[in-house]
Design a protein around this motif. Structure first.
Motif, PDB file in Angstrom:
ATOM      1  N   GLN A  46       0.832  -1.214   0.000  1.00  0.00           N
ATOM      2  CA  GLN A  46       0.000   0.000   0.000  1.00  0.00           C
ATOM      3  C   GLN A  46       0.865   1.262   0.000  1.00  0.00           C
ATOM      4  OE1 GLN A  46      -2.130  -1.023   3.585  1.00  0.00           O
ATOM      5  NE2 GLN A  46      -4.034  -1.405   2.445  1.00  0.00           N
ATOM      6  N   ALA A  47       1.971   1.214   0.718  1.00  0.00           N
ATOM      7  CA  ALA A  47       2.842   2.393   0.825  1.00  0.00           C
ATOM      8  C   ALA A  47       3.704   2.594  -0.421  1.00  0.00           C
ATOM      9  CB  ALA A  47       3.733   2.273   2.059  1.00  0.00           C
ATOM     10  N   THR A  48       3.935   1.532  -1.174  1.00  0.00           N
ATOM     11  CA  THR A  48       4.813   1.651  -2.347  1.00  0.00           C
ATOM     12  C   THR A  48       4.077   1.714  -3.683  1.00  0.00           C
ATOM     13  OG1 THR A  48       5.125  -0.749  -2.412  1.00  0.00           O
ATOM     14  CG2 THR A  48       6.807   0.551  -1.250  1.00  0.00           C
ATOM     15  N   ASP A  49       2.844   1.234  -3.745  1.00  0.00           N
ATOM     16  CA  ASP A  49       2.139   1.194  -5.038  1.00  0.00           C
ATOM     17  C   ASP A  49       2.076   2.560  -5.714  1.00  0.00           C
ATOM     18  OD1 ASP A  49       1.768  -1.517  -4.817  1.00  0.00           O
ATOM     19  OD2 ASP A  49      -0.376  -1.401  -4.360  1.00  0.00           O
ATOM     20  N   TRP A  50       1.615   3.576  -4.976  1.00  0.00           N
ATOM     21  CA  TRP A  50       1.492   4.892  -5.608  1.00  0.00           C
ATOM     22  C   TRP A  50       2.863   5.463  -5.957  1.00  0.00           C
ATOM     23  CZ3 TRP A  50       3.412   9.643  -4.345  1.00  0.00           C
ATOM     24  CH2 TRP A  50       3.918   9.817  -3.045  1.00  0.00           C
ATOM     25  N   ARG A  51       3.861   5.139  -5.153  1.00  0.00           N
ATOM     26  CA  ARG A  51       5.208   5.651  -5.418  1.00  0.00           C
ATOM     27  C   ARG A  51       5.779   5.018  -6.694  1.00  0.00           C
ATOM     28  NH1 ARG A  51       4.901   5.767   0.389  1.00  0.00           N
ATOM     29  NH2 ARG A  51       5.688   7.756   1.196  1.00  0.00           N
ATOM     30  N   GLN A  52       5.560   3.731  -6.874  1.00  0.00           N
ATOM     31  CA  GLN A  52       6.027   3.067  -8.102  1.00  0.00           C
ATOM     32  C   GLN A  52       5.327   3.653  -9.321  1.00  0.00           C
ATOM     33  OE1 GLN A  52       5.275  -1.024  -7.061  1.00  0.00           O
ATOM     34  NE2 GLN A  52       7.220  -1.232  -5.997  1.00  0.00           N
ATOM     35  N   TYR A  53       4.028   3.897  -9.208  1.00  0.00           N
ATOM     36  CA  TYR A  53       3.284   4.501 -10.304  1.00  0.00           C
ATOM     37  C   TYR A  53       3.791   5.921 -10.586  1.00  0.00           C
ATOM     38  CZ  TYR A  53      -0.470   6.735 -12.890  1.00  0.00           C
ATOM     39  OH  TYR A  53      -1.172   7.454 -13.820  1.00  0.00           O
ATOM     40  N   ALA A  54       3.964   6.707  -9.535  1.00  0.00           N
ATOM     41  CA  ALA A  54       4.430   8.091  -9.707  1.00  0.00           C
ATOM     42  C   ALA A  54       5.758   8.122 -10.445  1.00  0.00           C
ATOM     43  CB  ALA A  54       4.565   8.787  -8.354  1.00  0.00           C
ATOM     44  N   LYS A  55       6.633   7.207 -10.136  1.00  0.00           N
ATOM     45  CA  LYS A  55       7.949   7.162 -10.780  1.00  0.00           C
ATOM     46  C   LYS A  55       7.817   7.035 -12.299  1.00  0.00           C
ATOM     47  CE  LYS A  55      12.463   5.131 -10.271  1.00  0.00           C
ATOM     48  NZ  LYS A  55      13.344   4.315  -9.480  1.00  0.00           N
ATOM     49  N   THR A  56       6.798   6.305 -12.766  1.00  0.00           N
ATOM     50  CA  THR A  56       6.615   6.121 -14.212  1.00  0.00           C
ATOM     51  C   THR A  56       6.168   7.404 -14.907  1.00  0.00           C
ATOM     52  OG1 THR A  56       4.272   5.462 -14.138  1.00  0.00           O
ATOM     53  CG2 THR A  56       5.931   3.706 -13.832  1.00  0.00           C
ATOM     54  N   LEU A  57       5.710   8.381 -14.156  1.00  0.00           N
ATOM     55  CA  LEU A  57       5.203   9.628 -14.734  1.00  0.00           C
ATOM     56  C   LEU A  57       6.297  10.657 -14.988  1.00  0.00           C
ATOM     57  CD1 LEU A  57       1.996  10.006 -12.537  1.00  0.00           C
ATOM     58  CD2 LEU A  57       2.170   9.047 -14.852  1.00  0.00           C
ATOM     59  N   PHE A  58       7.506  10.369 -14.524  1.00  0.00           N
ATOM     60  CA  PHE A  58       8.614  11.299 -14.684  1.00  0.00           C
ATOM     61  C   PHE A  58       9.558  10.822 -15.780  1.00  0.00           C
ATOM     62  CE2 PHE A  58       7.137  12.288 -10.454  1.00  0.00           C
ATOM     63  CZ  PHE A  58       7.266  13.669 -10.401  1.00  0.00           C
ATOM     64  N   PRO A  59      10.159  11.760 -16.510  1.00  0.00           N
ATOM     65  CA  PRO A  59      11.157  11.362 -17.505  1.00  0.00           C
ATOM     66  C   PRO A  59      12.395  10.789 -16.818  1.00  0.00           C
ATOM     67  CG  PRO A  59      11.033  13.760 -17.335  1.00  0.00           C
ATOM     68  CD  PRO A  59       9.952  13.204 -16.454  1.00  0.00           C
ATOM     69  N   SER A  60      13.174  10.054 -17.574  1.00  0.00           N
ATOM     70  CA  SER A  60      14.355   9.400 -16.998  1.00  0.00           C
ATOM     71  C   SER A  60      15.382  10.402 -16.489  1.00  0.00           C
ATOM     72  CB  SER A  60      14.991   8.459 -18.019  1.00  0.00           C
ATOM     73  OG  SER A  60      15.376   9.196 -19.158  1.00  0.00           O
ATOM     74  N   SER A  61      15.294  11.661 -16.906  1.00  0.00           N
ATOM     75  CA  SER A  61      16.233  12.682 -16.425  1.00  0.00           C
ATOM     76  C   SER A  61      15.961  13.093 -14.980  1.00  0.00           C
ATOM     77  CB  SER A  61      16.166  13.923 -17.325  1.00  0.00           C
ATOM     78  OG  SER A  61      14.858  14.471 -17.312  1.00  0.00           O
ATOM     79  N   VAL A  62      14.834  12.622 -14.411  1.00  0.00           N
ATOM     80  CA  VAL A  62      14.471  12.965 -13.035  1.00  0.00           C
ATOM     81  C   VAL A  62      14.664  11.735 -12.154  1.00  0.00           C
ATOM     82  CG1 VAL A  62      12.619  13.738 -11.493  1.00  0.00           C
ATOM     83  CG2 VAL A  62      12.817  14.705 -13.803  1.00  0.00           C
ATOM     84  N   GLU A  63      15.459  11.884 -11.113  1.00  0.00           N
ATOM     85  CA  GLU A  63      15.641  10.820 -10.122  1.00  0.00           C
ATOM     86  C   GLU A  63      14.498  10.932  -9.118  1.00  0.00           C
ATOM     87  OE1 GLU A  63      19.042   9.174  -7.016  1.00  0.00           O
ATOM     88  OE2 GLU A  63      19.238  11.204  -7.834  1.00  0.00           O
ATOM     89  N   VAL A  64      13.745   9.848  -8.970  1.00  0.00           N
ATOM     90  CA  VAL A  64      12.589   9.839  -8.079  1.00  0.00           C
ATOM     91  C   VAL A  64      12.931   8.960  -6.878  1.00  0.00           C
ATOM     92  CG1 VAL A  64      10.127   9.358  -7.882  1.00  0.00           C
ATOM     93  CG2 VAL A  64      11.050  10.189 -10.050  1.00  0.00           C
ATOM     94  N   LEU A  65      12.881   9.548  -5.676  1.00  0.00           N
ATOM     95  CA  LEU A  65      13.303   8.859  -4.465  1.00  0.00           C
ATOM     96  C   LEU A  65      12.114   8.469  -3.593  1.00  0.00           C
ATOM     97  CD1 LEU A  65      16.236  11.220  -3.444  1.00  0.00           C
ATOM     98  CD2 LEU A  65      16.392   9.020  -4.633  1.00  0.00           C
ATOM     99  N   SER A  66      12.138   7.237  -3.125  1.00  0.00           N
ATOM    100  CA  SER A  66      11.141   6.745  -2.189  1.00  0.00           C
ATOM    101  C   SER A  66      11.805   6.501  -0.843  1.00  0.00           C
ATOM    102  CB  SER A  66      10.552   5.425  -2.695  1.00  0.00           C
ATOM    103  OG  SER A  66       9.784   4.810  -1.677  1.00  0.00           O
ATOM    104  N   PRO A  67      11.133   6.861   0.254  1.00  0.00           N
ATOM    105  CA  PRO A  67      11.696   6.554   1.570  1.00  0.00           C
ATOM    106  C   PRO A  67      11.714   5.047   1.855  1.00  0.00           C
ATOM    107  CG  PRO A  67       9.481   7.413   1.794  1.00  0.00           C
ATOM    108  CD  PRO A  67       9.843   7.549   0.345  1.00  0.00           C
ATOM    109  N   LEU A  68      11.074   4.258   1.000  1.00  0.00           N
ATOM    110  CA  LEU A  68      11.018   2.808   1.205  1.00  0.00           C
ATOM    111  C   LEU A  68      12.014   2.047   0.341  1.00  0.00           C
ATOM    112  CD1 LEU A  68       7.177   2.640   1.571  1.00  0.00           C
ATOM    113  CD2 LEU A  68       8.846   2.050   3.328  1.00  0.00           C
ATOM    114  N   ARG A  69      12.869   2.769  -0.403  1.00  0.00           N
ATOM    115  CA  ARG A  69      13.865   2.054  -1.207  1.00  0.00           C
ATOM    116  C   ARG A  69      14.808   1.288  -0.291  1.00  0.00           C
ATOM    117  NH1 ARG A  69      15.439   7.265  -0.872  1.00  0.00           N
ATOM    118  NH2 ARG A  69      17.662   7.721  -0.613  1.00  0.00           N
ATOM    119  N   ALA A  70      15.196   0.107  -0.743  1.00  0.00           N
ATOM    120  CA  ALA A  70      16.089  -0.784   0.016  1.00  0.00           C
ATOM    121  C   ALA A  70      15.464  -1.251   1.334  1.00  0.00           C
ATOM    122  CB  ALA A  70      17.449  -0.127   0.253  1.00  0.00           C
TER     123      ALA A  70
END
Length: 169
Positions: A16-40
């Motif tokens: 639940q905490a990562t689904d929207w974050r994974q989706y949001a990441k797809t909305l940005f071009p590859s030139s933008v680094e998208v960080l999640s507090p749940l990475r790793a």
């Protein structure tokens, strides 16, 4: 260019905490680094509902580890995208990240529906830079704030999505 994805974690499952974050990441071009507090932090997959507090068996999930990385991510990001949709109670962690963003003058794009207690709070309302009601709209605003290179390919991706959505003959 960096965007930090802040939002509720406590009380949600890892999915639940990562689904929207994974989706949001797809909305940005590859030139933008998208960080999640749940990475790793995939070890949280087996924990069920994520509790407030630390998981001391993992160095990134100790109280000090959480605060250190989240503060660093907020300070070094160019935009903070904060998703508070559907939240009925306050998120202490998100409010601290909002304060950090304000202190470092990081623009904040808030996702919150009309009537959301966060959106309606006077201090939150004054600190956030932009208020949106969808992840898609928030990503579009964040890209516009980041500048022209962040928008490269954005319109083409929208066209590709529209074409994919067309009924097949």
């Amino acid at each position: 260019m960096r965007v930090y994805l802040a939002g509720q974690i406590t009380g949600l499952t890892f999915g639940q905490a990562t689904d929207w974050r994974q989706y949001a990441k797809t909305l940005f071009p590859s030139s933008v680094e998208v960080l999640s507090p749940l990475r790793a932090k995939d070890f949280l997959l087996d924990k069920g509902t994520i509790k407030s507090g630390a998981y001391d068996e993992h160095v990134l999930a100790t109280a000090k580890g959480i605060v250190t990385r989240d503060r660093f991510d907020t300070r070094t990001s160019d935009v903070l995208l904060m998703n508070l949709m559907g939240m009925e109670t306050n998120s202490i962690g998100c409010m601290i990240e909002l304060g950090w963003a304000d202190a470092w003058r990081v623009p904040v794009v808030l996702i919150a529906e009309e009537g959301n207690p966060h959106r309606e709070h006077a201090m939150v309302h004054e600190i956030v830079s932009y208020i949106t009601e969808s992840v898609e709209q928030a990503a579009e605003v964040a890209c516009a704030v980041l500048g022209a290179h962040a928008l490269e390919g954005w319109q083409e991706r929208e066209l590709d999505r529209a074409i994919e959505a067309l009924p097949r003959a």
